[in-house]
Design an enzyme around this catalytic site. Structure first.
Site, PDB file in Angstrom:
ATOM      1  N   ASP A   1     -27.472  -1.520 -29.129  1.00  0.00           N
ATOM      2  CA  ASP A   1     -27.303  -0.775 -27.873  1.00  0.00           C
ATOM      3  C   ASP A   1     -26.064   0.119 -27.877  1.00  0.00           C
ATOM      4  O   ASP A   1     -26.103   1.253 -27.415  1.00  0.00           O
ATOM      5  CB  ASP A   1     -27.215  -1.737 -26.686  1.00  0.00           C
ATOM      6  CG  ASP A   1     -28.474  -2.570 -26.523  1.00  0.00           C
ATOM      7  OD1 ASP A   1     -29.558  -2.071 -26.864  1.00  0.00           O
ATOM      8  OD2 ASP A   1     -28.373  -3.719 -26.068  1.00  0.00           O
TER       9      ASP A   1
ATOM     10  N   GLU B   1     -23.745  -4.885 -28.215  1.00  0.00           N
ATOM     11  CA  GLU B   1     -25.051  -4.956 -27.547  1.00  0.00           C
ATOM     12  C   GLU B   1     -24.824  -5.440 -26.120  1.00  0.00           C
ATOM     13  O   GLU B   1     -23.856  -6.161 -25.845  1.00  0.00           O
ATOM     14  CB  GLU B   1     -25.966  -5.953 -28.255  1.00  0.00           C
ATOM     15  CG  GLU B   1     -26.366  -5.541 -29.657  1.00  0.00           C
ATOM     16  CD  GLU B   1     -27.815  -5.131 -29.751  1.00  0.00           C
ATOM     17  OE1 GLU B   1     -28.365  -4.676 -28.738  1.00  0.00           O
ATOM     18  OE2 GLU B   1     -28.383  -5.273 -30.850  1.00  0.00           O
TER      19      GLU B   1
ATOM     20  N   LYS C   1     -27.290  -7.220 -23.045  1.00  0.00           N
ATOM     21  CA  LYS C   1     -28.613  -7.711 -22.698  1.00  0.00           C
ATOM     22  C   LYS C   1     -28.622  -8.217 -21.257  1.00  0.00           C
ATOM     23  O   LYS C   1     -27.792  -9.038 -20.874  1.00  0.00           O
ATOM     24  CB  LYS C   1     -29.029  -8.851 -23.644  1.00  0.00           C
ATOM     25  CG  LYS C   1     -29.090  -8.437 -25.111  1.00  0.00           C
ATOM     26  CD  LYS C   1     -30.093  -7.300 -25.339  1.00  0.00           C
ATOM     27  CE  LYS C   1     -30.137  -6.883 -26.795  1.00  0.00           C
ATOM     28  NZ  LYS C   1     -31.002  -5.695 -26.993  1.00  0.00           N
TER      29      LYS C   1
END
Length: 283
Positions: free
Chosen positions: A91, A111, A113
Site C-alpha cells: 500500500d 501497508e 489494512k
C-alpha cells in the site's frame, strides 16, 4: 569517525516524533490520510534529515527481482515463476537508500489494512446481518491476504539483517480493549475486543512470531537451535487498539522510527556518503 560511531550517530539524529506534525501539516494530521501519501511525505522527511544520502520510492517490486535476490543467496532458490510480469504492490510502496556500492537497499515498506466497520455502522444507526437486525458483523478473513506481501518482501530481503515492514491496522476487528459505541437513538453497544466473532489480530501475528504488537521489530532476531542459528524476519504490526482510523502524523512517526532503524543497521554500508565521500571524520 568509526563506522560503529557513525551508526550510533544515525540513531541520535532525530527524535521519534519531533518535527513530524510541523513538516507534514494538515495532511498528516487528518484521519483519512492514506498510507501511500504519508510514505511519500516520510520520503521527503528522510531526504531533509539525511541530505547526503540518496533515497527513492517504488510502488512495486517484480517477482523476477525477488527471485534474482534469492538466486544470489543459493542457486536452488528463486527458480519458479509462472507469470513473467508478476509483482507485488504494498500500500505504501517501498522506500530505498543507495549504499556506498551503488546498490539500492530497502529502509521501509508500509501497508495499511482496514477491517471491521462496526463502529461506523453503530454510530450511523445501521444494523447488519441477513435480517438487518444485528449490531455486529462477524469478521471476515481479508487480513490474511497481507501475509503474501510480507512473505515476498522477506524473500527479497533474505540477505539483510533488518526487515522494515510496517503494517498499520485499523477497524473494529483489531481492537485491544473493549469499546463502547453510542447509536443515534442513545443505546450503547459494547464491542468486546477478545470476542472470536470480532478480533482478527491473531490472524496476523504469525508474521511477527507472536512478539509484541505496537513495537519496532525492524532488527532481525537470531535464534539458536542446537547446532544451528535461525534468522527471524518479523513484521512490525501496529494497531490503534480502539478500532479508529490512524492519524497521518502518528503513522509518519512510526515509519520514521523504522526507517531510521534500517539506516542504523545499514550504517557501515552508508559510511562514505555520510562522511561526505571521504574517509575519516563525518560531517
Amino acid at each position: 569517525m568509526s563506522k560503529k560511531n557513525q551508526s550510533i550517530r544515525l540513531t541520535r539524529q532525530h527524535k521519534r516524533r519531533k518535527g513530524v506534525v510541523g513538516i507534514f501539516g494538515r495532511e498528516a494530521k487528518s484521519h483519512d490520510a492514506e498510507v501511500s501519501k504519508v510514505a511519500l511525505l516520510v520520503l521527503g522527511m528522510l531526504k531533509q534529515e539525511f541530505p547526503l544520502l540518496v533515497f527513492r520510492h517504488r510502488k512495486s517490486v517484480s517477482k523476477k527481482e525477488i527471485n534474482a535476490a534469492l538466486q544470489k543467496i543459493d542457486k536452488e532458490l528463486g527458480q519458479t515463476l509462472f507469470l513473467s510480469n508478476a509483482s507485488i504492490k504494498p500500500d505504501g510502496g517501498i522506500i530505498e537508500v543507495k549504499d556506498d556500492n551503488g546498490d539500492w537497499r530497502i529502509v521501509l515498506v508500509a501497508e495499511a489494512k482496514h477491517q471491521g466497520k462496526d463502529i461506523e455502522n453503530i454510530e450511523a444507526g445501521k444494523q447488519v446481518g441477513k435480517k438487518n437486525n444485528q449490531d455486529i458483523m462477524a469478521a471476515g478473513n481479508a487480513i490474511e491476504r497481507a501475509h503474501k506481501n510480507i512473505s515476498e518482501i522477506a524473500n527479497l530481503m533474505l540477505a539483510e539483517n533488518h526487515f522494515p515492514y510496517v503494517v498499520f491496522l485499523e477497524g473494529s476487528n483489531f481492537m485491544t480493549h473493549d469499546v463502547v459505541v453510542t447509536r443515534p437513538d442513545g443505546r450503547k453497544v459494547t464491542l468486546t475486543y477478545n470476542s472470536g466473532e470480532l478480533n482478527r489480530l491473531d490472524r496476523l501475528t504469525a508474521a511477527n512470531y507472536g512478539m509484541p504488537i505496537n513495537a519496532n521489530l525492524c532488527k532481525n532476531r537470531f535464534v539458536n537451535r542446537e547446532d544451528s542459528c535461525l534468522m527471524l524476519q518479523a513484521a512490525s504490526i501496529y494497531t490503534q487498539g480502539n478500532g479508529r482510523r490512524w492519524l497521518g502524523a502518528d503513522m509518519a512517526a512510526v515509519m520514521m522510527e523504522v526507517a531510521k532503524t534500517s539506516l542504523q543497521m545499514l550504517g557501515r554500508d552508508l559510511f562514505m556518503q555520510l562522511s561526505g565521500g571521504k574517509q575519516g571524520t563525518a560531517k
